[in-house]
Design a protein around this motif. Structure first.
Motif, short mmCIF file in Angstrom:
data_model
loop_
_atom_site.label_atom_id
_atom_site.label_comp_id
_atom_site.label_asym_id
_atom_site.label_seq_id
_atom_site.Cartn_x
_atom_site.Cartn_y
_atom_site.Cartn_z
N LEU A 120 0.83 -1.21 0.00
CA LEU A 120 0.00 0.00 0.00
C LEU A 120 0.86 1.26 0.00
O LEU A 120 0.55 2.23 -0.70
N ILE A 121 1.93 1.24 0.78
CA ILE A 121 2.86 2.37 0.80
C ILE A 121 3.55 2.51 -0.56
O ILE A 121 3.74 3.62 -1.08
N GLU A 122 3.90 1.38 -1.15
CA GLU A 122 4.54 1.38 -2.47
C GLU A 122 3.62 2.03 -3.51
O GLU A 122 4.06 2.89 -4.30
N LEU A 123 2.35 1.66 -3.51
CA LEU A 123 1.40 2.22 -4.47
C LEU A 123 1.12 3.69 -4.19
O LEU A 123 0.95 4.49 -5.12
N LEU A 124 1.05 4.05 -2.92
CA LEU A 124 0.84 5.46 -2.56
C LEU A 124 2.01 6.30 -3.04
O LEU A 124 1.82 7.38 -3.61
N ASN A 125 3.21 5.81 -2.83
CA ASN A 125 4.41 6.52 -3.25
C ASN A 125 4.44 6.72 -4.77
O ASN A 125 4.88 7.76 -5.27
N LYS A 126 3.93 5.73 -5.51
CA LYS A 126 3.93 5.81 -6.97
C LYS A 126 2.82 6.71 -7.52
O LYS A 126 2.98 7.32 -8.59
N ASN A 127 1.70 6.79 -6.82
CA ASN A 127 0.51 7.44 -7.37
C ASN A 127 0.24 8.85 -6.85
O ASN A 127 -0.59 9.56 -7.41
N CYS A 128 0.91 9.26 -5.78
CA CYS A 128 0.59 10.56 -5.20
C CYS A 128 1.37 11.69 -5.88
O CYS A 128 2.32 11.45 -6.63
N SER A 129 0.96 12.92 -5.59
CA SER A 129 1.64 14.09 -6.14
C SER A 129 3.00 14.26 -5.48
O SER A 129 3.29 13.64 -4.45
N GLN A 130 3.82 15.12 -6.06
CA GLN A 130 5.16 15.34 -5.52
C GLN A 130 5.10 15.91 -4.10
O GLN A 130 5.87 15.51 -3.23
N SER A 131 4.16 16.82 -3.88
CA SER A 131 4.05 17.43 -2.55
C SER A 131 3.57 16.41 -1.51
O SER A 131 4.08 16.39 -0.38
N ILE A 160 -2.59 10.93 8.88
CA ILE A 160 -2.24 11.63 7.64
C ILE A 160 -2.00 10.62 6.52
O ILE A 160 -2.49 10.79 5.39
N VAL A 161 -1.26 9.56 6.82
CA VAL A 161 -0.98 8.54 5.80
C VAL A 161 -2.27 7.86 5.36
O VAL A 161 -2.49 7.63 4.16
N LYS A 162 -3.16 7.58 6.30
CA LYS A 162 -4.43 6.94 5.94
C LYS A 162 -5.30 7.87 5.09
O LYS A 162 -5.99 7.41 4.16
N LYS A 163 -5.26 9.17 5.37
CA LYS A 163 -6.02 10.12 4.56
C LYS A 163 -5.45 10.21 3.15
O LYS A 163 -6.20 10.34 2.17
N LEU A 164 -4.13 10.14 3.03
CA LEU A 164 -3.51 10.15 1.70
C LEU A 164 -3.91 8.90 0.92
O LEU A 164 -4.15 8.96 -0.29
N MET A 165 -4.00 7.77 1.61
CA MET A 165 -4.42 6.53 0.95
C MET A 165 -5.85 6.65 0.44
O MET A 165 -6.17 6.18 -0.66
N ALA A 166 -6.71 7.28 1.24
CA ALA A 166 -8.09 7.48 0.81
C ALA A 166 -8.16 8.44 -0.38
O ALA A 166 -8.92 8.23 -1.33
N LYS A 167 -7.34 9.47 -0.34
CA LYS A 167 -7.31 10.48 -1.40
C LYS A 167 -6.95 9.87 -2.75
O LYS A 167 -7.52 10.25 -3.79
N TYR A 168 -6.03 8.92 -2.75
CA TYR A 168 -5.55 8.33 -4.00
C TYR A 168 -6.11 6.91 -4.25
O TYR A 168 -5.59 6.18 -5.09
N ALA A 169 -7.16 6.56 -3.51
CA ALA A 169 -7.85 5.26 -3.70
C ALA A 169 -6.86 4.09 -3.67
O ALA A 169 -6.92 3.19 -4.50
N ILE A 170 -5.97 4.11 -2.69
CA ILE A 170 -4.93 3.09 -2.62
C ILE A 170 -5.50 1.71 -2.26
O ILE A 170 -5.03 0.69 -2.76
N LEU A 171 -6.52 1.68 -1.42
CA LEU A 171 -7.14 0.40 -1.08
C LEU A 171 -7.68 -0.27 -2.33
O LEU A 171 -7.45 -1.47 -2.56
N GLU A 172 -8.39 0.49 -3.16
CA GLU A 172 -8.96 -0.06 -4.39
C GLU A 172 -7.88 -0.51 -5.36
O GLU A 172 -8.00 -1.56 -6.01
#
Length: 245
Positions: A159-170, A191-203
């Motif tokens: 999940l962290i791997e996908l978040l790192n790949k899919n999120c914005s630079q900031s 904060i990390v969980k909110k970022l995961m929700a923002k980028y649909a990391i679970l899905e």
């Protein structure tokens, strides 16, 4: 509880940890003992024991890497995660048990072994992905473990791997700053969980598991043409992806 009247709490904790280790050692040695008492030919039992101990060594190496990730740098975490999955979860949870059975069956069909190994790798990857999902989105009442510890310990999960790949630079900077800390707070976890929700990391993670499920199902006809066995192998894949603990 029965020991609290005899030991101070610090000694009681040490006693519990020691008994846990001793129980694990006893349990590990019961497996080769049981195998040795089976009616397989000695040559097959020797091959199976060799495979068992080789697998145990690889699993131990993977577990040592896993518990060391808390103190590793970010780059070390990234490198370790793939080795942990390879040596610990995928092999231990799926590939090794399947090949151990093939060894006991005295199978010499290389094509069958290769197909069984591929199926086991897909099965093990699904297990690992679902394990990572439960580590962050699981219900502690069902899993029996915290859904904050993976982030708190700074583990580099899928999940962290996908978040790192899919999120914005900031947002990536925020993520890496949090993971780069020596300790992570409750606020950091949120904060990390909110970022995961923002980028649909679970899905996205669930989609990755589904892809492995379909690949595993495709392998089944190459392993057996027995309908009952095929159903069992398919059900095993589906169980791994649906499990809640």
């Amino acid at each position: 509880k029965q020991w609290e009247n005899y030991f101070p709490i610090q000694n009681l904790t040490h006693y519990g940890e020691s008994m846990g280790i001793i129980t694990a050692i006893i349990g590990f040695h019961l497996a080769p003992l049981a195998l040795n008492q089976c009616n397989f030919p000695d040559t097959i039992k020797q091959k199976a024991l060799n495979y068992l101990f080789e697998s145990a060594l690889e699993t131990g190496y993977g577990e040592a890497l896993d518990i060391s990730t808390t103190w590793q740098t970010l780059d070390e975490k990234k490198q370790s995660s793939k080795l942990i999955h390879q040596y610990k979860t995928v092999n231990y949870s799926a590939v090794s048990p399947l090949l151990f059975g093939a060894t006991l069956a005295d199978c010499h069909d290389d094509n069958f072994i290769n197909n069984l190994t591929l199926y086991g790798q897909f099965l093990g990857k699904i297990f690992q992905i679902q394990d990572d999902i439960l580590g962050i989105f699981g219900n502690p009442a069902k899993t029996g473990k915290s859904n904050e510890s993976d982030i708190k310990e700074g583990r580099w999960t899928i999940l962290i791997e996908l978040l790192n790949k899919n999120c914005s630079q900031s947002d990536r900077k925020i993520l890496l700053d949090i993971l780069g800390k020596t300790k992570r707070t409750k606020l950091d976890i949120n904060i990390v969980k909110k970022l995961m929700a923002k980028y649909a990391i679970l899905e996205k993670t669930q989609a990755k598991a589904l892809a492995y499920l379909y690949k595993g199902i495709e392998m089944i006809p190459n392993i057996t043409d027995n309908k009952d066995y095929q159903d069992t192998l398919k059900n095993l894949l589906e169980f791994m992806i649906k499990r809640e603990k």
